[in-house]
Design a protein around this motif. Structure first.
Motif, mmCIF file in Angstrom:
data_model
loop_
_atom_site.group_PDB
_atom_site.id
_atom_site.type_symbol
_atom_site.label_atom_id
_atom_site.label_comp_id
_atom_site.label_asym_id
_atom_site.label_seq_id
_atom_site.Cartn_x
_atom_site.Cartn_y
_atom_site.Cartn_z
ATOM 1 N N PRO A 3 28.084 18.815 -6.076
ATOM 2 C CA PRO A 3 28.606 18.925 -7.485
ATOM 3 C C PRO A 3 27.996 19.915 -7.948
ATOM 4 C CG PRO A 3 28.513 17.002 -7.631
ATOM 5 C CD PRO A 3 28.252 17.175 -6.417
ATOM 6 N N SER A 4 28.589 21.071 -8.375
ATOM 7 C CA SER A 4 28.425 22.130 -9.540
ATOM 8 C C SER A 4 27.733 21.633 -10.778
ATOM 9 C CB SER A 4 28.402 23.354 -9.213
ATOM 10 O OG SER A 4 30.387 23.089 -10.099
ATOM 11 N N PHE A 5 26.839 22.490 -11.290
ATOM 12 C CA PHE A 5 25.792 21.952 -12.757
ATOM 13 C C PHE A 5 26.502 22.256 -13.915
ATOM 14 C CE2 PHE A 5 22.473 22.014 -15.298
ATOM 15 C CZ PHE A 5 22.117 20.912 -16.123
ATOM 16 N N SER A 6 27.366 22.424 -15.014
ATOM 17 C CA SER A 6 27.580 23.332 -15.434
ATOM 18 C C SER A 6 27.009 22.700 -17.131
ATOM 19 C CB SER A 6 29.271 22.404 -16.467
ATOM 20 O OG SER A 6 29.003 21.236 -16.247
ATOM 21 N N GLY A 7 25.582 22.286 -16.941
ATOM 22 C CA GLY A 7 25.046 22.067 -18.460
ATOM 23 C C GLY A 7 25.421 20.884 -18.904
ATOM 24 N N GLY A 8 24.308 21.161 -20.168
ATOM 25 C CA GLY A 8 24.619 20.000 -21.384
ATOM 26 C C GLY A 8 24.325 18.848 -20.648
ATOM 27 N N GLU A 9 24.233 17.211 -21.185
ATOM 28 C CA GLU A 9 23.548 16.047 -21.097
ATOM 29 C C GLU A 9 24.472 15.138 -20.162
ATOM 30 O OE1 GLU A 9 21.578 14.389 -22.689
ATOM 31 O OE2 GLU A 9 20.477 16.072 -24.233
ATOM 32 N N TYR A 10 23.526 15.049 -19.792
ATOM 33 C CA TYR A 10 23.923 14.049 -17.956
ATOM 34 C C TYR A 10 24.594 13.102 -19.028
ATOM 35 C CZ TYR A 10 23.964 10.422 -14.507
ATOM 36 O OH TYR A 10 24.369 10.065 -13.339
ATOM 37 N N GLU A 11 26.017 12.779 -17.831
ATOM 38 C CA GLU A 11 26.749 12.403 -18.820
ATOM 39 C C GLU A 11 27.109 10.745 -17.731
ATOM 40 O OE1 GLU A 11 27.374 11.410 -21.621
ATOM 41 O OE2 GLU A 11 27.012 13.677 -22.284
ATOM 42 N N GLY A 12 27.410 10.490 -16.326
ATOM 43 C CA GLY A 12 27.317 10.101 -15.777
ATOM 44 C C GLY A 12 26.646 8.637 -15.645
ATOM 45 N N PRO A 13 26.686 7.940 -14.558
ATOM 46 C CA PRO A 13 26.222 6.677 -14.796
ATOM 47 C C PRO A 13 24.978 6.310 -14.478
ATOM 48 C CG PRO A 13 27.186 6.414 -12.237
ATOM 49 C CD PRO A 13 27.570 7.690 -14.122
ATOM 50 N N LYS A 14 23.925 5.389 -15.138
ATOM 51 C CA LYS A 14 22.351 5.202 -14.953
ATOM 52 C C LYS A 14 22.473 4.937 -13.220
ATOM 53 C CE LYS A 14 18.433 3.352 -16.800
ATOM 54 N NZ LYS A 14 17.683 2.004 -17.494
ATOM 55 N N VAL A 15 21.266 6.264 -13.153
ATOM 56 C CA VAL A 15 20.820 6.803 -12.371
ATOM 57 C C VAL A 15 18.830 6.570 -11.869
ATOM 58 C CG1 VAL A 15 22.658 8.423 -11.396
ATOM 59 C CG2 VAL A 15 20.566 8.848 -12.496
ATOM 60 N N THR A 16 18.377 6.201 -11.165
ATOM 61 C CA THR A 16 17.012 6.720 -11.092
ATOM 62 C C THR A 16 16.447 7.467 -9.988
ATOM 63 O OG1 THR A 16 17.460 4.094 -11.560
ATOM 64 C CG2 THR A 16 14.804 5.296 -10.026
ATOM 65 N N LEU A 17 15.624 8.668 -10.107
ATOM 66 C CA LEU A 17 15.054 9.638 -9.443
ATOM 67 C C LEU A 17 13.520 9.763 -9.117
ATOM 68 C CD1 LEU A 17 16.947 12.553 -11.735
ATOM 69 C CD2 LEU A 17 17.923 11.582 -9.565
#
Length: 450
Positions: free
Chosen positions: A48-62
């Protein structure tokens, strides 16, 4: 040549040169089919493309891989702690630090198996190789959403992140060669600042010999000899490769002038013969060398370990007719492993932008920040390495060609070494190296064909 992490030890630099060849082999065996996602033509989808702003999805580990194992490591860890503290509810970044020589060959196999990084830092000269084998995914939407353009960065490092018309790297820094001087030796030569051109340098070296410095400017035959050669090649008006990446051009008259100047420093007695790996830098730290050209990653090492000398740093003098200096950069990249998870894609792209924009701490590791706004910050502008970026037009990068690291190691670096050691004349060493390089470039066209 493939670059190393600034501030790594000499041993790490040597191991990295071996690692690049292994990395290329790993890419061919592990990634020849790519990591295609939602595509019928084999191209990797960035998700999915990135539109800027804060990340609002569920918690993830990178999973985040980098090779900052030297004095630069604590500064990167400090940046990560700040990020994880601020975004603990949404994103947790797990830092994996490995020697560059281990990281590059491990990267494609680990990503194919789903056990690699989601985001990583790699050198600009690795971008084309990994992008060609679809280990990376493009980041054009990130820079577009954030309104970032070349004018926000040092132009050369911005361009170095593009391969086949797509952006795969968001620049973090640039690091280049600099001229380190022993201040007490300069005083012996009656100078209060380092020479800026060929005549000034050669006159100063003669003055230093007369003042009792036996060998004021040691000429290495290995690291960073090839970086010196490339710097001089560009200064004499030469180029490394043609735009198609099919021919090596460093065997030109400009290349012969550059390499002949290096050899002449030995013949004129400014340097001893057969300077061993890292010997010139260690001699500098022990007051035996007046001037040495080395990377800006040595700044912190000199501050911490060279207590017995007074030193200063300046741009590499202009020996040819054009100001130019070898330069490389670290880039944030998004991997095809992350592209399998839309939430990781968004989180990783947000992380990349955050780290790039807030790289003031990174400058304390001896780097020149790639972003203009960070470089202009008062706490960064006063750092010694930032003075080297007053004229950013001098920075020269390797072209973005897949497999180029192998060509540099097996052809260019070996040619420089043979000439400096007196095994061949500069013209013969370069001619032999160009034949090897052209053969390898032709093979790379087949290896990395779409």
């Amino acid at each position: 040549m493939s670059t190393i992490s600034p501030l790594d030890t000499g041993a790490s630099r040597r191991t990295f040169l071996v690692g690049t060849a292994v990395a290329a082999a790993g890419l061919l065996t592990a990634c020849s089919g790519g990591t295609s996602i939602g595509s019928d033509n084999g191209a990797t989808d960035a998700g999915p493309s990135f539109s800027g702003g804060e990340y609002e999805g569920p918690k993830v580990t990178l999973e985040y891989w980098n090779g900052f194992t030297g004095g630069d490591g604590p500064h990167m860890q400090s940046m990560l702690r700040a990020f994880n503290k601020r975004h603990a509810g949404r994103i947790q970044v797990k830092n994996i630090t490995r020697q560059w020589a281990d990281l590059y060959p491990a990267l494609p196999t680990a990503i194919t198996a789903g056990k690699g990084p989601d985001v990583a830092v790699i050198h600009n000269d690795q971008i084309a190789t990994f992008a060609a084998r679809r280990t990376l995914v493009p980041l054009d939407d990130v820079v577009s959403a954030l309104g970032l353009t070349e004018s926000d960065f040092i132009p050369a490092v911005w361009q170095a992140g593009v391969y086949e018309g797509k952006r795969y790297g968001v620049p973090l820094d640039v690091h280049c060669l600099a001229d380190y001087w022993n201040v007490r030796h300069l005083t012996k030569a009656g100078l209060d600042e380092a020479p800026k051109d060929r005549a000034g340098l050669e006159d100063t070296l003669r003055e230093l010999k007369s003042a009792g410095v036996a060998h004021p400017f040691w000429m290495p035959n290995k690291w960073p000899a090839h970086l010196m050669f490339m710097t001089l090649l560009w200064q004499f008006g030469g180029e490394l490769y043609d735009t198609e990446g099919t021919r090596a051009l460093w065997g030109s008259g400009a290349g012969e002038e550059a390499l002949s100047w290096m050899v002449r420093q030995i013949r004129e007695g400014h340097s001893p013969r057969q300077v061993a790996q890292d010997a010139q830098y260690n001699a500098f730290k022990n007051n035996r060398v007046s001037s040495t050209w080395d990377g800006i990653w040595q700044i912190n090492d000199l501050k911490e370990t060279a207590k017995s000398i007074s030193w200063a740093m300046s741009p590499v003098p202009v020996i040819g007719g054009t100001a130019a200096v070898w330069t490389a950069g670290h880039n944030f990249v998004l991997t095809s492993q992350a592209a399998r998870d839309k939430n990781k894609v968004q989180a990783a792209k947000f992380f990349i932008d955050y780290m790039s924009e807030r790289s003031t701490e990174w400058a304390q590791a001896g780097m020149i920040p790639a972003r203009n706004t960070v470089r202009a910050a008062p706490e960064v502008a006063r750092l010694p390495q930032t003075a080297l970026a007053r004229d950013v037009e001098v920075f020269r990068f390797l072209p973005t060609l897949p497999g180029l690291g192998d060509v540099q190691t097996a052809a260019l670096e070996l040619a420089v070494q043979k000439a400096v050691l007196g095994q061949k004349s500069p013209a013969d060493a370069l001619a032999e190296g160009v034949r090897t390089a052209d053969k390898m470039l032709a093979e790379n066209k087949q290896k990395y064909a779409k």
